[in-house]
Write a protein that holds these residues in place. Structure first.
Motif, PDB file in Angstrom:
ATOM      1  N   ILE A  84       0.762  -1.241  -0.124  1.00 32.32           N
ATOM      2  CA  ILE A  84      -0.013   0.004   0.144  1.00 32.32           C
ATOM      3  C   ILE A  84       1.064   1.193   0.202  1.00 32.32           C
ATOM      4  O   ILE A  84       0.648   2.233  -0.596  1.00 32.32           O
ATOM      5  CB  ILE A  84      -0.798   0.033   1.162  1.00 32.32           C
ATOM      6  CG1 ILE A  84      -1.925  -1.165   1.048  1.00 32.32           C
ATOM      7  CG2 ILE A  84      -1.652   1.264   1.358  1.00 32.32           C
ATOM      8  CD1 ILE A  84      -2.657  -1.283   2.339  1.00 32.32           C
ATOM      9  N   GLY A  85       1.932   1.287   0.818  1.00 29.77           N
ATOM     10  CA  GLY A  85       2.760   2.365   0.894  1.00 29.77           C
ATOM     11  C   GLY A  85       3.253   2.569   2.250  1.00 29.77           C
ATOM     12  O   GLY A  85       2.986   1.874   3.217  1.00 29.77           O
ATOM     13  N   ARG A  86       3.905   3.629   2.500  1.00 26.42           N
ATOM     14  CA  ARG A  86       4.789   4.004   3.921  1.00 26.42           C
ATOM     15  C   ARG A  86       3.606   4.129   4.724  1.00 26.42           C
ATOM     16  O   ARG A  86       3.730   3.597   5.957  1.00 26.42           O
ATOM     17  CB  ARG A  86       5.329   5.230   3.553  1.00 26.42           C
ATOM     18  CG  ARG A  86       6.008   5.687   4.983  1.00 26.42           C
ATOM     19  CD  ARG A  86       7.697   5.203   5.238  1.00 26.42           C
ATOM     20  NE  ARG A  86       7.800   5.237   6.648  1.00 26.42           N
ATOM     21  CZ  ARG A  86       8.346   6.518   7.061  1.00 26.42           C
ATOM     22  NH1 ARG A  86       8.676   7.412   6.327  1.00 26.42           N
ATOM     23  NH2 ARG A  86       8.585   6.694   8.442  1.00 26.42           N
ATOM     24  N   SER A  87       2.648   4.793   4.317  1.00 27.85           N
ATOM     25  CA  SER A  87       1.323   5.036   5.287  1.00 27.85           C
ATOM     26  C   SER A  87       0.151   4.333   4.827  1.00 27.85           C
ATOM     27  O   SER A  87       0.155   4.274   3.565  1.00 27.85           O
ATOM     28  CB  SER A  87       0.739   6.347   5.359  1.00 27.85           C
ATOM     29  OG  SER A  87       2.033   7.135   6.062  1.00 27.85           O
ATOM     30  N   PHE A  88      -0.827   3.675   5.618  1.00 30.95           N
ATOM     31  CA  PHE A  88      -1.941   2.880   5.135  1.00 30.95           C
ATOM     32  C   PHE A  88      -3.009   2.811   6.158  1.00 30.95           C
ATOM     33  O   PHE A  88      -2.702   3.370   7.266  1.00 30.95           O
ATOM     34  CB  PHE A  88      -1.444   1.428   5.057  1.00 30.95           C
ATOM     35  CG  PHE A  88      -0.931   0.935   6.232  1.00 30.95           C
ATOM     36  CD1 PHE A  88      -1.793   0.012   6.984  1.00 30.95           C
ATOM     37  CD2 PHE A  88       0.468   1.045   6.493  1.00 30.95           C
ATOM     38  CE1 PHE A  88      -1.236  -0.426   8.164  1.00 30.95           C
ATOM     39  CE2 PHE A  88       0.832   0.412   7.391  1.00 30.95           C
ATOM     40  CZ  PHE A  88       0.148  -0.273   8.407  1.00 30.95           C
ATOM     41  N   SER A  89      -4.239   2.730   5.739  1.00 29.73           N
ATOM     42  CA  SER A  89      -5.441   2.744   6.443  1.00 29.73           C
ATOM     43  C   SER A  89      -5.834   1.510   7.007  1.00 29.73           C
ATOM     44  O   SER A  89      -5.581   0.442   5.844  1.00 29.73           O
ATOM     45  CB  SER A  89      -6.693   3.353   5.885  1.00 29.73           C
ATOM     46  OG  SER A  89      -7.078   2.547   4.909  1.00 29.73           O
ATOM     47  N   PHE A  90      -6.413   1.098   8.044  1.00 31.44           N
ATOM     48  CA  PHE A  90      -6.914  -0.039   8.504  1.00 31.44           C
ATOM     49  C   PHE A  90      -7.892  -0.829   7.353  1.00 31.44           C
ATOM     50  O   PHE A  90      -7.791  -1.961   6.854  1.00 31.44           O
ATOM     51  CB  PHE A  90      -7.235  -0.019   9.840  1.00 31.44           C
ATOM     52  CG  PHE A  90      -7.462  -1.605  10.333  1.00 31.44           C
ATOM     53  CD1 PHE A  90      -6.814  -2.308  10.798  1.00 31.44           C
ATOM     54  CD2 PHE A  90      -8.748  -2.099  10.402  1.00 31.44           C
ATOM     55  CE1 PHE A  90      -6.905  -3.516  11.493  1.00 31.44           C
ATOM     56  CE2 PHE A  90      -9.133  -3.286  10.970  1.00 31.44           C
ATOM     57  CZ  PHE A  90      -8.035  -4.034  11.680  1.00 31.44           C
ATOM     58  N   HIS A  91      -8.595   0.066   7.039  1.00 32.23           N
ATOM     59  CA  HIS A  91      -9.702  -0.315   5.923  1.00 32.23           C
ATOM     60  C   HIS A  91      -9.340  -0.857   4.873  1.00 32.23           C
ATOM     61  O   HIS A  91      -9.566  -1.903   4.319  1.00 32.23           O
ATOM     62  CB  HIS A  91     -10.697   0.802   5.821  1.00 32.23           C
ATOM     63  CG  HIS A  91     -11.657   0.449   4.762  1.00 32.23           C
ATOM     64  ND1 HIS A  91     -12.765  -0.252   5.121  1.00 32.23           N
ATOM     65  CD2 HIS A  91     -11.976   0.787   3.452  1.00 32.23           C
ATOM     66  CE1 HIS A  91     -13.664  -0.566   4.075  1.00 32.23           C
ATOM     67  NE2 HIS A  91     -13.275   0.258   2.906  1.00 32.23           N
ATOM     68  N   LEU A  92      -8.307  -0.115   4.088  1.00 34.99           N
ATOM     69  CA  LEU A  92      -7.495  -0.630   2.847  1.00 34.99           C
ATOM     70  C   LEU A  92      -6.782  -2.048   3.212  1.00 34.99           C
ATOM     71  O   LEU A  92      -6.829  -2.839   2.350  1.00 34.99           O
ATOM     72  CB  LEU A  92      -6.806   0.418   2.449  1.00 34.99           C
ATOM     73  CG  LEU A  92      -6.005   0.193   1.162  1.00 34.99           C
ATOM     74  CD1 LEU A  92      -6.936  -0.205  -0.210  1.00 34.99           C
ATOM     75  CD2 LEU A  92      -5.315   1.084   0.427  1.00 34.99           C
ATOM     76  N   LEU A  93      -6.220  -1.967   4.483  1.00 38.66           N
ATOM     77  CA  LEU A  93      -5.439  -3.160   4.480  1.00 38.66           C
ATOM     78  C   LEU A  93      -6.284  -4.360   4.747  1.00 38.66           C
ATOM     79  O   LEU A  93      -5.831  -5.363   4.185  1.00 38.66           O
ATOM     80  CB  LEU A  93      -4.454  -2.899   5.875  1.00 38.66           C
ATOM     81  CG  LEU A  93      -3.331  -4.000   6.284  1.00 38.66           C
ATOM     82  CD1 LEU A  93      -2.518  -4.520   4.874  1.00 38.66           C
ATOM     83  CD2 LEU A  93      -2.680  -3.661   7.757  1.00 38.66           C
ATOM     84  N   THR A  94      -7.396  -4.073   5.396  1.00 42.30           N
ATOM     85  CA  THR A  94      -8.345  -5.191   5.491  1.00 42.30           C
ATOM     86  C   THR A  94      -8.599  -5.982   4.332  1.00 42.30           C
ATOM     87  O   THR A  94      -8.748  -6.982   4.002  1.00 42.30           O
ATOM     88  CB  THR A  94      -9.430  -4.785   6.308  1.00 42.30           C
ATOM     89  OG1 THR A  94      -9.236  -4.278   7.600  1.00 42.30           O
ATOM     90  CG2 THR A  94     -10.407  -5.775   6.557  1.00 42.30           C
ATOM     91  N   ALA A  95      -9.129  -4.911   3.261  1.00 44.08           N
ATOM     92  CA  ALA A  95      -9.452  -5.450   1.861  1.00 44.08           C
ATOM     93  C   ALA A  95      -8.596  -6.099   1.272  1.00 44.08           C
ATOM     94  O   ALA A  95      -8.530  -6.965   0.390  1.00 44.08           O
ATOM     95  CB  ALA A  95      -9.950  -4.272   1.154  1.00 44.08           C
TER      96      ALA A  95
END
Length: 153
Positions: A84-95
């Protein structure tokens, strides 16, 4: 007796370490051991340049050892975060990771306790970031070394 630590050296080390206290100390120690901080007269050098090669090997080894403490699913989650990148959201990581939400919370908490991931804001999306770009790279590479998507890595 040496003079105060000049701002340009501090700034250079901060940029390389991205402010991570462990990295700050290790990069400074590495520069001292390599004889790159002081000139022949014992004065701070003003021409220090740090590049990616200058990250001490012990820092790379420690990050690798910390990542070895994760099981296969946890490594997969961290590798997905790295993609995803250096920063990421929990929602995107879950998907992206396709890992159970509860398990993913456990992975994130474990990575935070180990200093690999930090929370960078509050709120419902609560983005996370890798503590250092080197951590992100190692997280991605740890999956490659295990033979996962070898052709891509």
């Amino acid at each position: 007796m040496r003079t105060r630590y000049p701002t340009y050296i501090g700034r250079t080390i901060f940029e390389e370490s991205q402010g991570n206290p462990f990295f700050v100390e290790e990069v400074y120690r590495h520069l001292i051991e390599e004889g790159r901080v002081f000139d022949a007269n014992g004065q701070f050098r003003s021409d220090i340049k740090i590049d990616e090669i200058d990250v001490p090997e012990n820092v790379r080894l420690i990050i690798g050892r910390r990542l070895e403490r994760f099981d296969e699913d946890e490594k997969r989650a961290l590798a997905a975060a790295a993609v995803i990148g250096r920063s990421f959201s929990f929602h995107l990581l879950t998907a992206l990771s396709q890992i159970d939400v509860d398990e993913l919370f456990t992975v994130i908490e474990k990575a935070q306790r180990m200093g690999l991931i930090v929370s960078i804001s509050e709120g419902p999306d609560k983005p996370f970031t890798f503590a250092h770009e080197l951590v992100r790279n190692r997280a991605a590479l740890s999956r490659c070394r295990q033979g996962v998507r070898r052709r891509v890595c």
